[in-house]
Design an enzyme around this catalytic site. Structure first.
Site, mmCIF file in Angstrom:
data_model
loop_
_atom_site.group_PDB
_atom_site.id
_atom_site.type_symbol
_atom_site.label_atom_id
_atom_site.label_comp_id
_atom_site.label_asym_id
_atom_site.label_seq_id
_atom_site.Cartn_x
_atom_site.Cartn_y
_atom_site.Cartn_z
ATOM 1 C CD GLU A 1 -4.179 6.727 1.609
ATOM 2 O OE1 GLU A 1 -5.288 6.423 2.105
ATOM 3 O OE2 GLU A 1 -3.106 6.208 1.963
ATOM 4 C CD GLU B 1 2.860 4.745 3.254
ATOM 5 O OE1 GLU B 1 1.982 4.392 4.062
ATOM 6 O OE2 GLU B 1 3.273 4.011 2.333
ATOM 7 C CG ASP C 1 -0.416 7.031 0.574
ATOM 8 O OD1 ASP C 1 -1.220 7.803 1.097
ATOM 9 O OD2 ASP C 1 -0.613 5.805 0.457
#
Length: 307
Positions: free
Chosen positions: A105, A109, A107
């Protein structure tokens, strides 16, 4: 021949609003061509003939969407305008993720804050199920006032140039590309790297247990519904088919002949971009797992080879 993996985080900021508008107008790709809603269906609004998607969040639900296909490499970007006003506790997420156990993953955010305080952009890298590689950067502009471009450049190459990382120049539109993170290949040091096919995902959700001030500042629902806006749904990626036996990337996705993002010029920072990158790290980064001695008395091995 063994293949190695390069993972790059790229944050692109357009220096001219006029160019930003022109860029958005040139992408006529509708949301439904490459993406689909996955949850919070009644909290998703499509407009401008499917070229703009709004996710909203209230006490009952947030919302999310994902790409219809999985990808093995690419230059992925979305234009995002974040929730305005008091957004403490609210998380807008944009990321790539694989399916199954020991997932990979990458990311972005965006951690909301009280009105008048800056957003924090947190990035993280998971490989073979292992994450905890957070870096946090304060955004130096108002990400709620207009769209900005956020991109992940993910290259898979046969040869890894240890002294070089990536080249952050979008050959199409952009004039002021600012890298905020580079994650280099350190397989020789025993560091796992993302190698699984991943989908593109985005979501808006309540993270007030940790997002703002470590969870001390909670979501103020008097400001709901919170709204995040997305544009730019064309995908520059090598699509792959996923079967039940393997989630690994097809080697065709490593081709320099077929995919521009695998070519030499996307493997390094030029001098101007390196200066911009160093400026972000010096003036806007407020957390780096590599320097957190309470968590890592000995720095993780990949931290010793940062650009």
């Amino acid at each position: 021949m063994a293949f190695s993996v390069l993972v790059f985080f790229v944050f692109l900021v357009l220096g001219c609003r006029g160019l930003l508008v022109a860029t958005q107008n040139t992408d006529n790709t509708s949301f439904d061509q490459n993406y689909q809603v996955t949850w919070g269906f009644d909290h998703v609004l499509s407009s401008n003939q499917g070229r703009e998607i709004q996710l909203s969040m209230d006490k009952s639900s947030g919302a999310g969407f994902e790409s219809k296909l999985s990808y093995g490499s690419g230059f992925f970007n979305l234009w995002i305008k974040l929730p305005d006003r008091d957004s403490a506790g609210v998380i807008t997420a944009y990321y790539l993720t694989s399916i199954g156990d020991k997932h990979d993953e990458l990311d972005f955010e965006f951690l909301g804050n009280r009105e008048g305080k800056p957003y924090t952009l947190q990035t993280n890298v998971f490989a073979n199920g292992h994450g905890n590689r957070e870096q946090r950067t304060l955004l130096w502009f108002d990400p709620t006032a207009d769209y900005h471009t956020y991109a992940i450049l993910w290259n898979l190459h046969q040869i890894v140039y240890k002294e070089k990382s990536m080249y952050l120049w979008d050959f199409r539109f952009f004039v002021d590309n600012i890298p905020i993170r580079v994650f280099k290949n350190n397989t020789s040091k025993g560091v796992d790297y993302p190698s699984k096919a991943m989908k593109i995902e985005a979501s808006l959700w309540d993270g007030d247990s940790w997002a703002t001030d470590g969870g001390q500042t909670k979501t103020d629902w008097a400001y709901a519904p919170f709204k995040a806006h997305f544009q730019g749904f064309h995908v520059y990626g090598c699509s792959v088919q996923i079967d039940n036996s393997s989630n690994n990337v097809n080697r065709d996705c490593y081709s320099e002949n077929n995919y521009f993002w695998n070519t030499w010029k996307y493997q390094r920072l030029d001098s101007d971009q390196r200066r911009a990158y160093e400026n972000v790290r010096k003036n806007y980064m407020n957390y780096d797992y590599c320097t957190d001695r309470s968590r890592y008395p000995t720095p993780p091995p990949e931290c010793l080879d940062q650009p």
